[in-house]
Design a protein around this motif. Structure first.
Motif, short mmCIF file in Angstrom:
data_model
loop_
_atom_site.label_atom_id
_atom_site.label_comp_id
_atom_site.label_asym_id
_atom_site.label_seq_id
_atom_site.Cartn_x
_atom_site.Cartn_y
_atom_site.Cartn_z
N LEU A 60 12.57 -54.97 68.88
CA LEU A 60 11.96 -53.64 69.00
C LEU A 60 12.09 -53.15 70.42
N VAL B 241 13.43 -49.64 66.22
CA VAL B 241 13.94 -50.96 65.86
C VAL B 241 15.39 -50.94 66.31
N SER B 242 15.77 -51.85 67.24
CA SER B 242 17.15 -51.78 67.72
C SER B 242 18.07 -52.65 66.88
N SER B 243 17.60 -53.84 66.47
CA SER B 243 18.44 -54.69 65.64
C SER B 243 17.59 -55.73 64.92
#
Lengths: 113, 232
Positions: free
Chosen positions: A31, A107-109
């Motif tokens: 996050l 949420v990046s990944s």
């Protein structure tokens, strides 16, 4: 505080992306949270343990990347992190500044198996 | 096989999508919607009631009241003879797009020009949740103190109009107007500001005139389109 709806939203996003990738399990969630987003990590973690139970994200580790506030000076172009008391540009003391980083909230990944 | 998937999705994207639907619902009905935010005790309800009083006869008005509990505020508006809906958030510290979407069917949108939405008294959380309005307004009341822009930058950044309320109290409290305005100017350069007192009525006319203009400018294109559709 609004950590419960936020946590629900994180879970929904992660499950949707994991399902699309046919994941058996989500192991980690990355996050990106700017300092201006008033979210308390511990509360998100607390709700997470309750609402992720029974899903493929149950064992996922929540990783919070905190982004400090960055401002840019509209007069001299300097980029700086403001102090708690002042938003003035430290180089030219101008008060014409704007927020360039620190309001991220995403949420990046996710890491899956 | 372990893998990392890039997601890059805003956490509140679901809220944002519903906010867009709310906005479309307002637009279809030719309604201008305003989200009013402030801390508890800033005088949101009093300010709204006074605004309604000044605008009555000029525009067709409706109100949505957000509170953690009770319907006291909606009752006050209903007592003025206007359509009002109360949303109780049941503990949540802000209104979100879903709560607003659920409340909209209770208002006769087709018969309204302007809907004022009173958010939950809070200077932090409401700023994070888009509702789908046309205008976000912050009320900063004088007794709260002149340092609020510095302490709650998120809320000050995200509004298109600022009301400085309870200005009748300026002689009695220490409030450095210049210091306050400097903070505002940093966070939200050039934001339109209305110093008012809902109690004495000072400044309310200027605010109401400005708002009326916004509402009319918004309504005209929609209504023209509607008329053209009905004649063809």
């Amino acid at each position: 505080m609004h950590e419960l709806p936020v946590t629900q939203s994180v879970l929904e996003i992660c499950l949707r992306h994991a399902e699309r990738a046919n994941a058996r399990q989500i192991t980690k969630i990355n996050l990106v949270i700017g300092k201006l987003s008033s979210i308390v990590d511990d509360s998100v973690q607390f709700y997470w343990e309750l609402i992720a139970r029974g899903t493929i994200a149950e064992k996922a580790v929540l990783n919070f990347e905190r982004v400090p506030v960055e401002m840019s000076c509209l007069d001299c172009g300097a980029l700086f992190e403001p102090s708690d008391e002042s938003f003035a540009c430290p180089r030219c003391l101008s008060l014409r500044v704007k927020v360039t980083k620190g309001d991220e909230f995403r949420v990046s990944s996710i890491e899956i198996e | 096989m372990p893998a990392k998937i890039s997601v890059v999705e805003n956490i509140l994207s679901a809220n944002d999508q519903i906010a867009q639907r709310n906005r479309a619902a307002f637009d279809r009905a030719g309604v201008f919607a305003v989200n009013i935010m402030a801390s508890p005790g800033a005088g949101k309800t009093t300010f709204i009631l006074k605004t309604l009083e000044v605008l009555q006869g000029r525009l067709r008005l409706g109100v949505i009241e957000g509170d953690v509990a009770t319907s006291l505020d909606a009752e006050k508006v209903a007592a003025a003879g206007l359509p009002a809906v109360q949303i109780n958030t049941g503990g949540d510290c802000h209104l979100d797009a879903v709560m607003l979407a659920n409340a909209l069917p209770a208002l006769p949108l087709d018969q309204l020009d302007l809907v004022l939405i009173e958010n939950v008294g809070n200077l932090i959380c409401p700023a994070s949740f888009a509702l789908g309005v046309h205008l976000n307004v912050l009320i900063a009341s004088i007794p709260e103190g002149d340092d609020k822009p510095y302490k709650y930058p998120g809320t000050y950044c995200g509004v298109q109009a600022l009301i400085m309320s309870k200005i009748d109290l300026l002689p009695y409290v220490s409030f450095d107007v210049d210091y306050f305005r400097r903070g505002v100017e940093i966070l939200n350069p050039g934001v339109v500001t209305f110093p008012v007192s809902a109690k004495t009525g000072e400044g309310m006319q200027a605010w109401a005139d400005w708002l009326t203009q916004k509402v009319r400018r918004h309504a005209v294109p929609t209504k023209i389109t509607a008329d053209m559709t009905s004649t063809t």
